[in-house]
Design an enzyme around this catalytic site. Structure first.
Site, PDB file in Angstrom:
ATOM      1  N   ASP A  22      -1.051 -18.946   2.865  1.00 40.88           N
ATOM      2  CA  ASP A  22      -1.985 -19.819   2.127  1.00 40.88           C
ATOM      3  C   ASP A  22      -2.453 -20.980   3.014  1.00 40.88           C
ATOM      4  O   ASP A  22      -3.648 -21.275   3.110  1.00 40.88           O
ATOM      5  CB  ASP A  22      -1.371 -20.324   0.805  1.00 40.88           C
ATOM      6  CG  ASP A  22       0.100 -20.682   0.921  1.00 40.88           C
ATOM      7  OD1 ASP A  22       0.695 -20.410   1.977  1.00 40.88           O
ATOM      8  OD2 ASP A  22       0.667 -21.231  -0.035  1.00 40.88           O
ATOM      9  N   ASP A  73      -5.796  -7.026   4.944  1.00 40.00           N
ATOM     10  CA  ASP A  73      -7.000  -6.644   4.199  1.00 40.00           C
ATOM     11  C   ASP A  73      -7.771  -7.891   3.763  1.00 40.00           C
ATOM     12  O   ASP A  73      -8.976  -8.022   4.004  1.00 40.00           O
ATOM     13  CB  ASP A  73      -6.551  -5.827   2.972  1.00 40.00           C
ATOM     14  CG  ASP A  73      -7.722  -5.294   2.177  1.00 40.00           C
ATOM     15  OD1 ASP A  73      -8.715  -4.871   2.798  1.00 40.00           O
ATOM     16  OD2 ASP A  73      -7.656  -5.310   0.935  1.00 40.00           O
ATOM     17  N   LYS A 108       4.459 -14.657   4.023  1.00 46.51           N
ATOM     18  CA  LYS A 108       4.898 -15.414   2.842  1.00 46.51           C
ATOM     19  C   LYS A 108       6.407 -15.200   2.708  1.00 46.51           C
ATOM     20  O   LYS A 108       6.920 -14.829   1.647  1.00 46.51           O
ATOM     21  CB  LYS A 108       4.120 -14.902   1.600  1.00 46.51           C
ATOM     22  CG  LYS A 108       4.199 -15.815   0.393  1.00 46.51           C
ATOM     23  CD  LYS A 108       3.315 -17.025   0.470  1.00 46.51           C
ATOM     24  CE  LYS A 108       3.556 -17.943  -0.708  1.00 46.51           C
ATOM     25  NZ  LYS A 108       2.797 -19.204  -0.647  1.00 46.51           N
ATOM     26  N   TYR A 126       0.819  -1.212   0.000  1.00 43.57           N
ATOM     27  CA  TYR A 126       0.000   0.000   0.000  1.00 43.57           C
ATOM     28  C   TYR A 126       0.854   1.264   0.000  1.00 43.57           C
ATOM     29  O   TYR A 126       0.350   2.355   0.200  1.00 43.57           O
ATOM     30  CB  TYR A 126      -0.920   0.015   1.225  1.00 43.57           C
ATOM     31  CG  TYR A 126      -2.112  -0.895   1.094  1.00 43.57           C
ATOM     32  CD1 TYR A 126      -1.949  -2.267   0.970  1.00 43.57           C
ATOM     33  CD2 TYR A 126      -3.405  -0.386   1.099  1.00 43.57           C
ATOM     34  CE1 TYR A 126      -3.037  -3.106   0.849  1.00 43.57           C
ATOM     35  CE2 TYR A 126      -4.507  -1.224   0.984  1.00 43.57           C
ATOM     36  CZ  TYR A 126      -4.308  -2.580   0.868  1.00 43.57           C
ATOM     37  OH  TYR A 126      -5.393  -3.406   0.757  1.00 43.57           O
TER      38      TYR A 126
END
Ligand code: ATP
Length: 338
Positions: A204, A228, A172, A125
């Site tokens: 994941d 988010d 990740k 962002y």
């Protein structure tokens, strides 16, 4: 003395849900004075040349407190997202999104009780995007020690003060070794030797576990984009965006807002669920209640929470969670039970 709170109705369903929440808070006797300021397309309609007028930012800075409805960011036209600009402008670095099952709202799981803590200021962002050459663009993911440490400290502090047992970082770092690696390094350093259980999940696999059995998690600590996405996933576990509140905290300001957006598809139809914003307002009152002399705010928060819990238990529900009530009738049903 009544506390002044900036009210940003926003646009889309924003003015409807804000109107409903103000009605409930006034009926519950909340000791707040509202100071209204525009943002989003309503600011443009009011003649501003930006979706986040400086006067709105200045008001939140001055009072340190805001209740905000969703704001639309026009696509194209060079406008930055209102939410991103507000978070950056006020350095609201931590988003807190509690997700709990509500009696009366039927979902796949019964006892969900999670809190998503989201880093709010950097990651993907950061808004740093480039066209390297024709047909090739990049979007830069930013991570700094300062921001990674302070969000980890915030999550630790939140867990300790609320008696939460465990914090899980979703990451990740196997792929984004530097940026997510730094997020993990800082979190490990902050949680080392503390009494809060700390664990890590590759995002994941973590999402898969979340939808199979959310009870294995407690507080989820995420960088900006993961926070988010995971917030909406968690909202889905308890009935959707209409029932998921949120708060954004900085060193000197706090802005309370629902997780949902402006939902233009249902705006102006008396179809929006005001509960997510009402729950955010309850968080606001509890936040005020944490400070000295705040007991009346806490009591007011408890009154409102009891009233909406009783409303849902009685089967008085809006359409998004399987009922038939419009915004107005649902709000009346809560006020009756205060
Ligand atoms: P944004 O990009 O501004 O976050 P979005 O398009 O991703 O917005 P939302 O506006 O949050 O998504 O809403 C997605 C859909 O969920 C809406 O179109 C609407 O149908 C439903 N929805 C969201 N909030 C509510 C609510 N408070 N009450 C009822 N339905 C809602």
């Amino acid at each position: 003395m009544a506390r002044t709170c900036v009210l940003i109705p926003g646009d889309g369903i924003g003015p409807e849900v804000c109107g409903a929440v103000v009605r409930v808070l006034e009926a519950a006797g909340a000791d707040l004075v509202w100071e209204r300021h525009p943002a989003g397309t309503s600011a443009l309609e009011a003649g501003a040349d930006t979706v986040l007028p400086e006067s709105t930012l200045a008001a939140v800075r001055a009072h340190g407190l805001a209740l905000k409805g969703p704001c639309t960011t026009p696509i194209g036209g060079g406008f930055a997202s209102v939410n991103v600009a507000l978070r950056k402008g006020l350095d609201l670095y931590a988003a807190v999104r509690p997700v709990r099952s509500l009696e009366g709202v039927e979902t796949r799981f019964e006892d969900v009780d999670l809190v998503v803590v989201r880093e709010n200021t950097e990651g993907l962002y950061s808004g740093i995007e480039n066209e390297v050459t024709e047909g090739v663009v990049t979007s830069l993911k930013v991570a700094t020690v300062r921001a990674c440490r302070r969000i980890a400290r915030f999550a630790l502090d939140y867990a300790l003060t609320r008696g939460r047992r465990k914090v899980t970082v979703f990451h990740k770092a196997n792929i984004m070794k530097l940026s997510d690696g730094l997020f993990l390094d800082c979190a490990r350093e902050v949680f080392r030797g503390t009494e809060v259980e700390y664990e890590e999940r590759i995002i994941d696999a973590g999402c898969m576990q979340l939808v199979r059995d959310p009870s294995v998690f407690d507080v989820l600590l995420c960088e900006n984009l993961y926070g988010d996405v995971v917030s909406d996933l968690c909202a889905g576990l308890v009935g959707g965006l209409g029932v998921t509140p949120g708060a954004n905290f900085g060193e000197s300001c706090a802005v309370f807002e629902a997780v949902h957006g402006s939902a233009p598809d249902i705006a102006g139809q008396d179809a929006a669920n005001p509960l997510a914003l009402l729950m955010s307002a309850v968080m606001l009152l509890n936040h005020l209640g944490e400070h000295s002399g705040g007991e009346p705010h806490r009591a007011c928060a408890a009154r409102i929470r009891d009233a909406y819990d009783a409303t849902l238990r009685a089967g008085a529900l809006t359409r998004d969670v399987g009922g038939s009530l419009g915004t107005h009738a649902f709000t009346d049903a809560i006020i009756e039970r205060l």
